[in-house]
Design an enzyme around this catalytic site. Structure first.
Site, PDB file in Angstrom:
ATOM      1  CB  CYS A 162      -4.182  -5.594   5.653  1.00  0.00           C
ATOM      2  SG  CYS A 162      -3.734  -3.937   6.190  1.00  0.00           S
ATOM      3  CB  ALA A 166      -0.916  -0.003   1.220  1.00  0.00           C
ATOM      4  CD  GLN A 224      -3.829  -7.332  -1.448  1.00  0.00           C
ATOM      5  OE1 GLN A 224      -3.536  -6.206  -1.058  1.00  0.00           O
ATOM      6  NE2 GLN A 224      -3.278  -8.433  -0.959  1.00  0.00           N
TER       7      GLN A 224
END
Ligand SMILES: Cc1cc2nc3c(=O)[nH]c(=O)nc-3n(C[C@H](O)[C@H](O)[C@H](O)COP(=O)(O)O)c2cc1C
Length: 334
Positions: free
Chosen positions: A103, A22, A74
């Site tokens: 995550c 990210a 994703q």
């Protein structure tokens, strides 16, 4: 150890891929890593809520180019219906669909997504089933070993995903509570590999070409995902391939380092314009400027740089630093 990797209908040239990161694996960084040899790259994680509710605005996160293939998209979310809807929306944007179930950050797990899903195997089954029915793209999930240390639900989750039609699983063998501390437990990759028939990709603590070969050799996993090890170090892909072919690899030269920074900067300019490019490349120079004499001074100067000219001057400074034969510049010497 490097070999082609088949994930559903997708055949990758080899099994060393760039992980989703990210804030980092945007189009310019993906292109840089592909040029160095990554056989697959992923978008940053994309919010299903954003896609379903904001549509076009979030779809901008999927910006790609013809050279940016094959591309994994994703998604993160926690509702089977929404994930399926999002999967239909992104079908034409990539070559593989991955669902983030690893995550650990509070903002994500607070919504029930990411590694929070590891506490709800039935929901994982419903998600994979719904998304499988919604897309023809190869479908994968990326997980951690469990929520708490010792939970170790990874084999159960892997089996569920496989039974529901998932084409591969990536395991980062740390619990959610560990975040990024301690060491990834690679023995769990071996256990995962023994539990599943679909390909298993390993993630966790791949910082050098030797780490990459060791993970493939020790765990028998089918592929590896390089993450933090590619930051300021995208040539790691070239080095992993070189190590396979010749048993050794060439350290990055300052000329190669400077060329790549320059190219990365130009890709940012093309993609986002000058102002954003300067801001973004400064972050990357913080990673690129490591492991050679004067690196910390270059990082400091980059931090306060405000213009393209300043960044270009810094790149030329890096280029002018002599290479030291025998010195391994990939470790921070400062
Ligand atoms: C800054 C950062 C951002 C990340 N973003 C994502 C992400 O968007 N999706 C994901 O599945 N994993 C994400 N990860 C996890 C990595 O893909 C990888 O699994 C993890 O860093 C372990 O590998 P490493 O120890 O080799 O870095 C992120 C990790 C970092 C450090």
């Amino acid at each position: 150890m490097l070999k082609p990797l088949t994930i559903g209908s997708l055949v990758l040239q080899h099994n060393v891929v760039l992980a989703p990161l990210a804030g980092i694996t945007n189009l310019p960084f993906r292109l840089i890593c592909r040029k160095s040899g990554a056989s697959l790259a992923y978008t940053e994680m994309v919010s299903v809520n954003g896609l379903v509710r904001e549509g076009v605005k979030t779809l901008a996160l999927l910006k790609s180019s013809p050279e940016d293939r094959p591309l994994g998209i994703q998604l993160f979310g926690d509702k089977p219906y929404d994930l399926a809807e999002a999967a239909r929306m992104v079908e034409g944007y990539g070559d593989l669909l991955d669902i983030n179930m690893g995550c650990p950050v509070r903002k994500v797990v607070g919504t029930g997504a990411g590694s929070a899903l590891l506490q709800e195997p039935l929901k994982i089954a419903a998600i994979v089933r719904a998304v499988r029915a919604a897309t023809t793209l190869p479908l994968t999930i990326k997980i951690r070993s469990g929520w708490h240390c010792g939970d170790n639900v990874f084999q159960e989750v892997g089996r569920i995903a496989e039974a529901e039609g998932c084409d591969a699983v990536t395991l980062h063998p740390r619990s959610r509570t560990l975040m990024f501390s301690g060491q990834a437990d690679w023995s769990q990759l071996k256990e995962m590999k023994e539990a599943l028939s679909i390909p298993v990709l390993g993630s966790g603590d791949l910082f050098t070409p030797d780490d990459c070969h060791r993970m493939l050799g020790e765990t028998g996993c089918d592929g590896i995902m390089i993450a933090r090890g590619a930051l300021g170090n995208p040539w790691i892909f070239r080095q992993v391939l070189e190590l396979e072919q010749s048993g050794t690899y060439t350290p990055v030269s300052t000329a190669e380092r400077a060329d790549i920074i320059e190219e990365h900067l130009n890709l940012f300019i093309e993609d986002r314009g000058e102002a954003v490019a300067v801001r973004e490349i400064k972050k990357h120079i913080g990673w690129y400027a490591k492991g050679f004499t004067g690196a910390s001074e270059i990082r400091r100067t980059a931090n306060s740089a405000g213009s393209l000219q300043e960044i270009r001057r810094l790149t030329e400074r890096i280029r002018s630093i002599p290479d030291h034969p025998g010195h391994v510049p990939d470790t921070d010497a400062e």
